[in-house]
Design an enzyme around this catalytic site. Structure first.
Site, PDB file in Angstrom:
ATOM      1  N   ASP A   1      59.722  75.498  24.198  1.00 46.46           N
ATOM      2  CA  ASP A   1      59.962  74.892  22.895  1.00 46.46           C
ATOM      3  C   ASP A   1      61.481  74.888  22.708  1.00 46.46           C
ATOM      4  O   ASP A   1      62.163  75.737  23.268  1.00 46.46           O
ATOM      5  CB  ASP A   1      59.276  75.720  21.804  1.00 46.46           C
TER       6      ASP A   1
ATOM      7  N   ASP B   1      49.272  75.332  22.122  1.00 48.98           N
ATOM      8  CA  ASP B   1      49.826  76.689  22.272  1.00 48.98           C
ATOM      9  C   ASP B   1      49.688  77.400  20.934  1.00 48.98           C
ATOM     10  O   ASP B   1      49.703  76.746  19.875  1.00 48.98           O
ATOM     11  CB  ASP B   1      51.312  76.631  22.666  1.00 48.98           C
TER      12      ASP B   1
HETATM   13  C1  6H9 Z   1      52.158  78.312  14.264  1.00 48.34           C
HETATM   14  N1  6H9 Z   1      52.448  76.972  13.841  1.00 48.34           N
HETATM   15  C2  6H9 Z   1      53.410  76.218  14.472  1.00 48.34           C
HETATM   16  N2  6H9 Z   1      53.801  75.013  14.055  1.00 48.34           N
HETATM   17  C3  6H9 Z   1      54.788  74.616  14.896  1.00 48.34           C
HETATM   18  C4  6H9 Z   1      55.594  73.491  14.888  1.00 48.34           C
HETATM   19  C5  6H9 Z   1      56.570  73.363  15.870  1.00 48.34           C
HETATM   20  C6  6H9 Z   1      57.478  72.202  15.827  1.00 48.34           C
HETATM   21  O1  6H9 Z   1      57.313  71.290  15.032  1.00 48.34           O
HETATM   22  N3  6H9 Z   1      58.504  72.261  16.691  1.00 48.34           N
HETATM   23  N4  6H9 Z   1      59.424  71.276  16.674  1.00 48.34           N
HETATM   24  C7  6H9 Z   1      56.712  74.317  16.863  1.00 48.34           C
HETATM   25  C8  6H9 Z   1      55.909  75.454  16.858  1.00 48.34           C
HETATM   26  C9  6H9 Z   1      54.958  75.593  15.864  1.00 48.34           C
HETATM   27  N5  6H9 Z   1      54.080  76.610  15.574  1.00 48.34           N
END
Ligand code: 6H9
Length: 376
Positions: A92, A271
């Site tokens: 990420d 994930d």
């Molecule tokens: C646990 N919820 C959750 N939402 C996420 C959204 C993103 C995202 O929009 N990254 N650009 C990343 C990890 C996430 N983990």
């Protein structure tokens, strides 16, 4: 990076496929264990591969950049060499961590300045340097640097945030396409759809991301506190627009029920920290439902944790033993529960793949959603 579709379900948008990377193939739909700082917490790489049968794991750019840092990772020859996980890795971009972890961040057009949650040191992430950082970490799939729009937020904030994410995406693509991998294998780039919970913004963002023509596409900004029904509505709207011949990755999702419902909406990759984080707190996901192993009722239940999912830890150890370890705060408790929960998540998506292939996914999914949500 090649993605071949194998079977499309007739009653839902579910599909099976295979993603080909230079570190091996990934059968989709797939769940990706989160290995934040070069480790899936409490689990050995051998257990990940042999017992959990993980095909791809996650790393976090924010954490790895701060510790062990790029110098060490480059000297090691990249993250695969550093932690010995030679199968695929996805990182990420730090967009989510920077917005959720360090409270001292400032967002500007240029990028985000923030203070390290470790030692308070000041840093800046920009679309350009986050591409360079992920090149150095060496993940097979790297994510765009975007703003994970907080929930709830006003329409105006969501629109401005989405538009900045789109401007940053253009900068990410320019940088990624003008740089090479450092370790002799290919890396691929996924853009991320934002737009919060506003249908018109989600539609606009999905169209902009689809128009980039990249090898995979992600759906971000969900599972951030919105009701599940809203998450499903946004996911359905976006998967109707993202190209069907490319993998779709729904970031941060979710519970076993969320994952099954979103497979039915056409999502291929997931994930979530729940299986590992909740394991350390004694919350077990099983093929019969959810167990709080700390509950007195398991004190003299000597049956295996969950023999149905066919891995060593879930078959060899009893509920009573794991409860004893958990209430005693033994280190082994975190290890057994983490292996079990991850093995359950991988078993669940494996079952989904089989039922999509068999053509009875829709009926199986509805039965399984009820079962996996039962509190035991
Ligand atoms: C646990 N919820 C959750 N939402 C996420 C959204 C993103 C995202 O929009 N990254 N650009 C990343 C990890 C996430 N983990």
């Amino acid at each position: 990076m090649k993605f071949t579709l194998r079977k499309k379900d007739l009653q839902t948008k579910a599909r099976t496929g295979t993603l080909f990377t230079d570190h091996g193939e990934i059968q989709t739909p797939i769940f990706m264990p989160v290995g934040t700082a070069a480790t899936v917490k409490a689990v050995h790489q051998r257990e990940l591969k042999e017992d959990i049968k993980a095909q791809i794991i996650l790393g976090n750019t924010y954490h790895l950049y701060l510790r062990p840092g790029l110098d060490i990772l480059e000297k090691a020859g990249g993250l695969h060499k550093f932690n010995g996980w030679e199968r695929p890795i996805l990182t990420d971009s730090g967009g989510y961590q920077v917005f959720s972890l360090s409270g001292t961040r400032k967002i500007k057009e240029e990028g985000v300045t923030f203070k390290s949650h470790i030692d308070g040191s000041k840093h800046e992430f920009t679309p350009e340097n986050v591409m360079d950082i992920q090149r150095t970490i060496g993940a097979d799939i790297i994510m765009a640097f975007d703003e994970c729009t907080p929930y709830p937020c006003e329409y105006g904030y969501a629109r401005n945030s989405m538009e900045m994410t789109h401007r940053w995406l253009t900068r990410c693509i320019d940088r990624f396409d003008s740089t090479e991998g450092k370790y002799g294998y290919r890396q691929t780039f996924f853009p991320i759809v934002q737009g919060s919970v506003y249908k018109d913004l989600r539609k606009q963002s999905a169209e902009f991301i689809a128009a980039q023509g990249r090898e995979g596409n992600a759906i971000g900004g969900l599972s951030v506190g919105e009701p599940a029904e809203m998450m499903y509505e946004m996911t359905e709207l976006v998967t109707d627009i993202l190209p069907a011949d490319k993998p779709r990755y729904l970031m941060g999702v979710g519970t076993p029920a969320n994952i099954l419902e979103c497979i039915a909406l056409g999502v291929d990759m997931f994930d979530c920290v729940m299986p590992t984080r909740n394991a350390r707190n004694g919350m077990l996901f099983t093929s019969e439902g959810i167990i709080n192993i700390r509950n007195e009722k398991w004190k003299d239940d000597f049956s295996p944790i969950d023999p149905a999912i066919g891995n060593y830890a879930s078959t060899f150890y009893s509920k009573a033993y794991l409860r004893h370890l958990t209430v005693s705060k033994e280190i082994l408790a975190a290890q057994i529960a983490s292996i079990h929960n991850l093995a359950f998540y991988l078993w669940l998506v494996g079952q989904a793949r089989e039922h999509i292939q068999a053509g009875d996914f829709a009926v199986w999914k509805d039965q399984m959603v009820k079962k996996v949500s039962t509190r035991l």
